[in-house]
Design an enzyme around this catalytic site. Structure first.
Site, mmCIF file in Angstrom:
data_model
loop_
_atom_site.group_PDB
_atom_site.id
_atom_site.type_symbol
_atom_site.label_atom_id
_atom_site.label_comp_id
_atom_site.label_asym_id
_atom_site.label_seq_id
_atom_site.Cartn_x
_atom_site.Cartn_y
_atom_site.Cartn_z
ATOM 1 N N GLY A 1 6.584 -2.250 -25.889
ATOM 2 C CA GLY A 1 7.231 -1.175 -25.127
ATOM 3 C C GLY A 1 6.210 -0.347 -24.370
ATOM 4 N N GLY B 1 0.716 -3.304 -30.116
ATOM 5 C CA GLY B 1 1.030 -2.110 -29.318
ATOM 6 C C GLY B 1 0.448 -0.827 -29.869
ATOM 7 N N LYS C 1 -2.964 -12.701 -30.149
ATOM 8 C CA LYS C 1 -3.234 -11.558 -31.030
ATOM 9 C C LYS C 1 -3.938 -12.023 -32.305
ATOM 10 C CE LYS C 1 0.696 -8.989 -29.191
ATOM 11 N NZ LYS C 1 2.157 -8.842 -29.256
ATOM 12 N N VAL D 1 3.725 -0.772 -18.903
ATOM 13 C CA VAL D 1 2.677 -0.006 -19.581
ATOM 14 C C VAL D 1 1.986 0.948 -18.606
ATOM 15 C CG1 VAL D 1 0.548 -0.154 -20.934
ATOM 16 C CG2 VAL D 1 2.335 -1.892 -21.238
ATOM 17 N N ILE E 1 0.352 0.410 -32.803
ATOM 18 C CA ILE E 1 -0.197 0.447 -34.173
ATOM 19 C C ILE E 1 -1.720 0.430 -34.122
ATOM 20 C CG2 ILE E 1 -0.278 -0.697 -36.421
ATOM 21 C CD1 ILE E 1 2.331 -2.104 -35.715
ATOM 22 N N GLU F 1 -7.320 -1.539 -27.933
ATOM 23 C CA GLU F 1 -6.397 -1.329 -29.074
ATOM 24 C C GLU F 1 -4.965 -1.757 -28.732
ATOM 25 O OE1 GLU F 1 -6.836 0.031 -32.516
ATOM 26 O OE2 GLU F 1 -5.007 -1.139 -32.299
ATOM 27 N N GLY G 1 -2.362 -1.688 -12.110
ATOM 28 C CA GLY G 1 -1.054 -2.158 -12.563
ATOM 29 C C GLY G 1 -0.195 -0.972 -12.938
ATOM 30 N N CYS G 2 1.047 -0.979 -12.422
ATOM 31 C CA CYS G 2 1.934 0.158 -12.717
ATOM 32 C C CYS G 2 3.312 -0.357 -13.139
ATOM 33 C CB CYS G 2 2.014 1.075 -11.492
ATOM 34 S SG CYS G 2 2.682 2.700 -11.868
ATOM 35 N N GLY G 3 3.289 -1.309 -14.092
ATOM 36 C CA GLY G 3 4.542 -1.853 -14.631
ATOM 37 C C GLY G 3 4.968 -1.076 -15.861
HETATM 38 N N1 LIG Z 1 4.945 -4.394 -22.388
HETATM 39 C C1 LIG Z 1 4.503 -4.359 -23.634
HETATM 40 O O1 LIG Z 1 5.248 -4.083 -24.579
HETATM 41 C C2 LIG Z 1 3.071 -4.661 -23.926
HETATM 42 C C3 LIG Z 1 2.228 -5.130 -22.946
HETATM 43 N N2 LIG Z 1 0.918 -5.390 -23.244
HETATM 44 C C4 LIG Z 1 0.025 -5.870 -22.210
HETATM 45 O O2 LIG Z 1 -0.086 -4.886 -21.190
HETATM 46 C C5 LIG Z 1 -0.344 -5.510 -19.947
HETATM 47 C C6 LIG Z 1 0.707 -5.042 -18.953
HETATM 48 O O3 LIG Z 1 1.972 -5.420 -19.439
HETATM 49 P P1 LIG Z 1 3.333 -4.856 -18.797
HETATM 50 O O4 LIG Z 1 3.113 -3.490 -18.281
HETATM 51 O O5 LIG Z 1 4.379 -5.112 -19.800
HETATM 52 O O6 LIG Z 1 3.520 -5.857 -17.579
HETATM 53 P P2 LIG Z 1 4.362 -5.620 -16.245
HETATM 54 O O7 LIG Z 1 4.628 -6.955 -15.666
HETATM 55 O O8 LIG Z 1 5.490 -4.701 -16.504
HETATM 56 O O9 LIG Z 1 3.288 -4.829 -15.336
HETATM 57 C C7 LIG Z 1 2.227 -5.439 -14.679
HETATM 58 C C8 LIG Z 1 2.182 -4.833 -13.295
HETATM 59 O O10 LIG Z 1 1.004 -5.290 -12.632
HETATM 60 C C9 LIG Z 1 1.360 -5.465 -11.251
HETATM 61 N N3 LIG Z 1 0.394 -6.359 -10.621
HETATM 62 C C10 LIG Z 1 0.333 -7.713 -10.635
HETATM 63 N N4 LIG Z 1 -0.713 -8.133 -9.911
HETATM 64 C C11 LIG Z 1 -1.322 -7.036 -9.430
HETATM 65 C C12 LIG Z 1 -2.461 -6.814 -8.614
HETATM 66 N N5 LIG Z 1 -3.182 -7.830 -8.159
HETATM 67 N N6 LIG Z 1 -2.805 -5.550 -8.311
HETATM 68 C C13 LIG Z 1 -2.082 -4.506 -8.786
HETATM 69 N N7 LIG Z 1 -0.994 -4.650 -9.552
HETATM 70 C C14 LIG Z 1 -0.632 -5.885 -9.874
HETATM 71 C C15 LIG Z 1 2.765 -6.024 -11.290
HETATM 72 O O11 LIG Z 1 3.402 -5.847 -10.055
HETATM 73 C C16 LIG Z 1 3.377 -5.205 -12.421
HETATM 74 O O12 LIG Z 1 3.978 -4.037 -11.937
HETATM 75 C C17 LIG Z 1 -0.326 -7.011 -20.229
HETATM 76 O O13 LIG Z 1 -1.634 -7.456 -20.456
HETATM 77 C C18 LIG Z 1 0.485 -7.112 -21.504
HETATM 78 O O14 LIG Z 1 0.197 -8.275 -22.256
HETATM 79 C C19 LIG Z 1 0.390 -5.156 -24.495
HETATM 80 C C20 LIG Z 1 1.185 -4.683 -25.493
HETATM 81 C C21 LIG Z 1 2.604 -4.451 -25.306
HETATM 82 N N1 LIG Z 2 5.981 -9.238 -25.577
HETATM 83 C C1 LIG Z 2 5.254 -8.608 -26.619
HETATM 84 C C2 LIG Z 2 4.831 -7.248 -26.169
HETATM 85 C C3 LIG Z 2 3.644 -6.739 -26.841
HETATM 86 O O1 LIG Z 2 2.609 -7.282 -27.005
HETATM 87 C C4 LIG Z 2 6.133 -8.502 -27.865
HETATM 88 O O2 LIG Z 2 7.319 -8.825 -27.788
HETATM 89 O O3 LIG Z 2 5.612 -8.133 -28.918
HETATM 90 NA NA NA Z 3 -2.675 -1.693 -31.483
#
Ligand SMILES: NC(=O)C1=CN([C@@H]2O[C@H](COP(=O)(O)OP(=O)(O)OC[C@H]3O[C@@H](n4cnc5c(N)ncnc54)[C@H](O)[C@@H]3O)[C@@H](O)[C@H]2O)C=CC1
Ligand SMILES: N[C@@H](CC=O)C(=O)O
Ligand code: NA
EC number: 1.1.1.3
Length: 433
Positions: free
Chosen positions: A307, A139, A210, A19, A141, A134, A15-17
């Site tokens: 974030g 996030g 959470k 995070v 913290i 973690e 995954g390269c979104g």
């Molecule tokens: N964004 C945030 O602030 C936080 C996110 N998280 C967790 O981190 C994880 C990732 O979140 P984000 O990066 O925000 O999500 P995101 O939606 O930005 O990134 C996920 C990425 O995974 C890719 N993806 C989907 N299916 C796939 C596959 N089969 N193979 C490869 N790539 C694939 C998507 O195209 C997307 O780029 C989630 O579990 C989320 O709950 C946890 C804490 C905070």
């Molecule tokens: N969508 C969540 C991201 C982190 O877990 C939030 O708003 O706190």
């Molecule tokens: Na944390």
């Protein structure tokens, strides 16, 4: 490789979104420091993405991108897999595949851990590998490591926190600018805090996941998302926020995990807390978690809970620990669920209610309302009348009672002839009981 140099630890990022892109960036930018801290080079060997030509917030070195996530996660030369795709599938199969193939795993996936954590923990234990997460709660913290390690010799009795940045931003906006829910949500989306489909945040699913993770670690018991009582903030009105203001309080979406002689409880719902409470000064998309334990007393953890970059910081912290364990041919503490405490239903939980009631302003009304509470065994802390005549409103704050008694009281109030409307019902936390 020079004599004595350790072989590189090979990392795959799935995954390269938001995070994942920041994890990839930090792995590149911090390579030298990571090598020094781990004791061996940490080498990125692949990044799984959904589309090779998708827009990305980071430049991925040539030849590392692949759309075959399972192939990458189970590659024989991969030591560490970072799962930052999110959701239940394919994330679960990818993590299980990686563990079965001998890799250690770091994930930020609270939804999966809260739904099916035990399956993952058992797979990690069977494989003799680490599963660290973690980033999944609050996030950046550091909160899970303190619960799992620093407080391992203490008895945690309560965890209370603001663990969703999006909803805190919305409620803060409603409080500071008088904005309505929809307007505040729109701004959160424009600023990139809320998802395009913000249901998981707004309806409390994210916070409930959470809470399940926090309760499991705090109380050494298995608590899943299904065990967590959940109410989101979509029903919170400008009138609720104004009513809180009248009481020198503020509305926050809280996650509350408690230990009692009967078992444990975990709940997520909006609540009024006094403005003097430390959680009241958590603004914007920030998170804060209070932990109460028998020996340590009260601890507070505060910082950015969402974030890409803050979350990647927590992922990298886990990565360093897991990499060190790998080099030392050991693993960190696995799941601790020995206490196996029962999870109590919400009705059994002790709460306090704030109820605003639009009533006919005539003799005997106050007594009748007080009687409705008394009939359900609920005693009152304060009763206040706002306005007169047509505009009369009674605002009642109860003492602590079982939630079932309080909700039955509200149902009874709604059926009373003298009650025109129950205009606001909200739980109260953090003041005198
Ligand atoms: N964004 C945030 O602030 C936080 C996110 N998280 C967790 O981190 C994880 C990732 O979140 P984000 O990066 O925000 O999500 P995101 O939606 O930005 O990134 C996920 C990425 O995974 C890719 N993806 C989907 N299916 C796939 C596959 N089969 N193979 C490869 N790539 C694939 C998507 O195209 C997307 O780029 C989630 O579990 C989320 O709950 C946890 C804490 C905070
Ligand atoms: N969508 C969540 C991201 C982190 O877990 C939030 O708003 O706190
Ligand atoms: Na944390």
């Amino acid at each position: 490789m020079s004599e004595g140099a350790k072989r590189p630890l090979k990392v795959a990022v799935l995954g390269c979104g938001s995070v994942g892109s920041q994890v990839v960036r930090l792995l590149g930018e911090q390579a030298g420091d990571l090598e020094a801290r781990v004791g061996a080079p940490v080498e990125l060997v692949g990044v799984a993405v959904r589309r090779l030509d998708g827009p990305r917030d980071v430049e991925v070195p040539d030849g590392l991108l692949t759309t075959d996530a399972l192939g990458l996660a189970t590659r024989d030369d991969v030591d560490l897999v970072v799962e930052v795709i999110g959701g239940i599938e394919p994330a679960r199969s990818l993590i299980l595949g990686a563990l079965e193939n001998g890799a250690s795993v770091v994930t930020a996936n609270k939804a999966l851990l809260a739904e099916d954590g035990p399956t993952l923990f058992e797979a990690a234990a069977k494989a003799g590998r680490d599963l660290y997460y973690e980033a999944a709660v609050a996030g950046a913290i550091p909160i899970l490591r303190p619960l799992r390690e620093s407080l391992a010799g203490d008895k945690v009795t309560r965890v209370l926190g603001i663990v969703n940045g999006t909803t805190n931003f919305i409620l803060d906006k409603m409080d500071t600018s008088g904005a309505g829910f929809s307007e505040a949500l729109e701004e959160a989306q424009e600023l990139g805090y809320a998802e395009a489909d913000p249901t998981a945040d707004v309806e409390g699913f994210d916070a409930a996941a959470k809470a399940a993770i926090l309760a499991s670690l705090a109380f050494h018991s298995r608590v899943t998302a299904a065990d967590v009582y959940r109410e989101g903030i979509s029903e919170v009105t400008a009138a609720d926020v104004a009513s809180a203001r009248e009481m020198a309080s503020v509305v926050k979406l809280l996650a509350i995990c408690e230990l009692s002689p009967q078992g444990v409880s975990a709940r997520v719902h909006p609540a009024m807390i006094p403005r003097s409470h430390p959680l009241a000064s958590v603004h914007g998309a920030y998170n804060a978690v209070f932990v109460e334990s028998e020996a340590a007393g009260q601890l507070m953890f505060y910082g950015p809970g969402a974030g890409g970059s803050p979350t990647a910081s927590a992922v990298l912290g886990d990565l360093v620990t897991v990499a060190r364990n790998r080099l030392a041919d050991t693993r960190g503490a696995g799941e601790s669920a020995y206490a196996d405490r029962a999870v109590l239903p919400m009705g059994e939980t002790l709460t306090r209610y704030h109820v605003a009631i639009d009533v006919d302003d005539k003799a005997g009304v106050l007594a009748a309302i007080a009687q409705a509470f008394a009939d359900h065994g609920v005693s009152l802390q304060t009763v206040r009348q706002q306005g007169r005549g047509e505009d009369a409103e009674l605002v009642v704050v109860s003492h602590e009672a079982r939630d079932a008694q309080l909700s039955a009281t509200v149902r009874a109030l709604r059926s009373m002839e003298i009650v025109r409307e129950v205009t606001s019902v909200m739980r109260v936390e953090g003041g005198d009981e």
